[in-house]
Design a protein around this motif. Sequence first.
Motif, PDB file in Angstrom:
ATOM      1  N   ALA A  32       0.834  -1.193   0.038  1.00 34.85           N
ATOM      2  CA  ALA A  32       0.226  -0.052   0.056  1.00 34.85           C
ATOM      3  C   ALA A  32       0.988   1.250  -0.121  1.00 34.85           C
ATOM      4  CB  ALA A  32      -0.919   0.062   1.254  1.00 34.85           C
ATOM      5  N   GLN A  41      -5.848   5.617  -8.406  1.00 35.43           N
ATOM      6  CA  GLN A  41      -5.850   4.166  -7.619  1.00 35.43           C
ATOM      7  C   GLN A  41      -4.859   3.390  -7.271  1.00 35.43           C
ATOM      8  OE1 GLN A  41      -9.399   3.802  -6.480  1.00 35.43           O
ATOM      9  NE2 GLN A  41      -9.633   5.793  -7.218  1.00 35.43           N
ATOM     10  N   THR A  42      -4.066   3.302  -7.847  1.00 35.69           N
ATOM     11  CA  THR A  42      -2.601   2.436  -7.762  1.00 35.69           C
ATOM     12  C   THR A  42      -1.391   3.345  -8.381  1.00 35.69           C
ATOM     13  OG1 THR A  42      -2.575   1.287  -9.972  1.00 35.69           O
ATOM     14  CG2 THR A  42      -3.755   0.607  -8.132  1.00 35.69           C
ATOM     15  N   LEU A  43      -0.257   3.024  -8.049  1.00 38.87           N
ATOM     16  CA  LEU A  43       0.953   3.517  -8.750  1.00 38.87           C
ATOM     17  C   LEU A  43       0.891   3.611  -9.918  1.00 38.87           C
ATOM     18  CD1 LEU A  43       3.744   2.194  -6.120  1.00 38.87           C
ATOM     19  CD2 LEU A  43       2.793   4.679  -6.070  1.00 38.87           C
ATOM     20  N   ASP A  45      -1.150   4.426 -12.000  1.00 36.16           N
ATOM     21  CA  ASP A  45      -1.932   5.731 -12.504  1.00 36.16           C
ATOM     22  C   ASP A  45      -1.040   6.798 -12.601  1.00 36.16           C
ATOM     23  OD1 ASP A  45      -4.347   4.213 -12.727  1.00 36.16           O
ATOM     24  OD2 ASP A  45      -4.977   4.672 -10.619  1.00 36.16           O
ATOM     25  N   TYR A  53       2.999  -1.493 -11.706  1.00 33.95           N
ATOM     26  CA  TYR A  53       2.876  -1.361 -10.155  1.00 33.95           C
ATOM     27  C   TYR A  53       1.612  -1.059  -9.832  1.00 33.95           C
ATOM     28  CZ  TYR A  53       8.228  -0.656  -9.959  1.00 33.95           C
ATOM     29  OH  TYR A  53       9.514  -0.977 -10.007  1.00 33.95           O
ATOM     30  N   LYS A  54       0.820  -2.051  -9.506  1.00 36.47           N
ATOM     31  CA  LYS A  54      -0.704  -1.920  -9.183  1.00 36.47           C
ATOM     32  C   LYS A  54      -0.817  -1.962  -7.678  1.00 36.47           C
ATOM     33  CE  LYS A  54      -1.899  -2.592 -13.485  1.00 36.47           C
ATOM     34  NZ  LYS A  54      -2.631  -1.436 -14.293  1.00 36.47           N
ATOM     35  N   VAL A  55       0.004  -1.295  -7.123  1.00 36.91           N
ATOM     36  CA  VAL A  55      -0.002  -1.274  -5.650  1.00 36.91           C
ATOM     37  C   VAL A  55      -1.169   0.166  -5.407  1.00 36.91           C
ATOM     38  CG1 VAL A  55       1.060  -0.546  -3.377  1.00 36.91           C
ATOM     39  CG2 VAL A  55       2.606  -1.415  -5.415  1.00 36.91           C
ATOM     40  N   PRO A  56      -2.016  -0.037  -4.425  1.00 41.24           N
ATOM     41  CA  PRO A  56      -2.992   0.805  -4.270  1.00 41.24           C
ATOM     42  C   PRO A  56      -2.837   1.723  -3.252  1.00 41.24           C
ATOM     43  CG  PRO A  56      -3.248  -1.238  -2.731  1.00 41.24           C
ATOM     44  CD  PRO A  56      -2.207  -1.522  -3.674  1.00 41.24           C
ATOM     45  N   ILE A  57      -3.152   2.971  -3.813  1.00 41.57           N
ATOM     46  CA  ILE A  57      -3.089   4.192  -2.905  1.00 41.57           C
ATOM     47  C   ILE A  57      -4.133   4.664  -1.916  1.00 41.57           C
ATOM     48  CG2 ILE A  57      -2.581   6.669  -3.298  1.00 41.57           C
ATOM     49  CD1 ILE A  57      -1.454   5.918  -5.881  1.00 41.57           C
ATOM     50  N   TYR A  58      -3.846   4.702  -0.549  1.00 42.37           N
ATOM     51  CA  TYR A  58      -5.094   5.442   0.194  1.00 42.37           C
ATOM     52  C   TYR A  58      -4.911   6.941   0.838  1.00 42.37           C
ATOM     53  CZ  TYR A  58      -5.971   0.442   0.480  1.00 42.37           C
ATOM     54  OH  TYR A  58      -6.415  -0.795   0.288  1.00 42.37           O
ATOM     55  N   THR A  68      -4.875  -3.865   3.847  1.00 43.51           N
ATOM     56  CA  THR A  68      -3.809  -4.315   3.564  1.00 43.51           C
ATOM     57  C   THR A  68      -2.726  -4.888   4.614  1.00 43.51           C
ATOM     58  OG1 THR A  68      -2.593  -2.386   3.564  1.00 43.51           O
ATOM     59  CG2 THR A  68      -3.798  -2.832   1.617  1.00 43.51           C
TER      60      THR A  68
END
Length: 265
Positions: A32, A41-43, A45, A53-58, A68
């Motif tokens: 995360a 939504q993710t890195l 983007d 790099y599909k790690v979610p952003i919060y 997570t």
Amino acid sequence: MTIKVAIAGARGKMGIEAVHTVIKREGMELVAILDYKQVGQTLADLDIFPENYKVPIYTDFCALVEETKPDVLVDLTNPHAVYEHTKQALVHNVRPVIGTTGFTDEQLVELKELAASKKMGCIIAPNFAIGAILMMKFAREAAKYLPNVEIIEMHHDNKLDAPSGTGLKTAQMIAEVRDPKGQGHPNEKEMMQGARGAEFEGMHIHSVRLPGLVAHQQVLFGGEGQLLTIRHDSFNRESFMSGVTFCIERVLDMEDLVYGLENII
């Protein structure tokens, strides 16, 4: 065991390097990103990271933890946000690894008590570069014999705090073995305010901020007929990453707060 890592400050220069390091590091998983802005939504983007790099952003730390479940939070943000991030991480049983400076003495005491009460590791590192840690250790040793000291720390012009955490930490370590004493002529007068820099127990700390610099520091010791200079230079942010990964692994085995890598290296 795979260590689940969250990073705050992933869009900064240090944060970008840390993202690449953790993703490529065997035994670690970047789960995360904490960001105060809704930048995607993710890195993937963001233009600064690869599409895979599909790690979610919060933007909400509580949601990040619930969804997570990170083991470690690496904070590389700024002095305005870092105290709250560190406190919230400990409250939510996430071990903080902090590379941002700017804590007050009162905040450090509070966080140390919180970490101890929860028996959770927390590392606050004014500098992650191993060479910089050795510079501070050597400076403390030299001050036993050469107590007239001045510190010149040099950083990029976007750095928010002055003096740097490394400069202040160096002065604090030297003060452990050096009796407070004034330096220079007892009647000296600054013809322009700040000409002699900040003062810490008689030592002077000078902060330089210029484009092109990364992180540099020299500690000057004056004696009769001699000058000893201890210097460290970080030419890029890759120099900090071995310290970041060391802390991520080490903090899991700790039960209290440590301020400064010199205490565990």
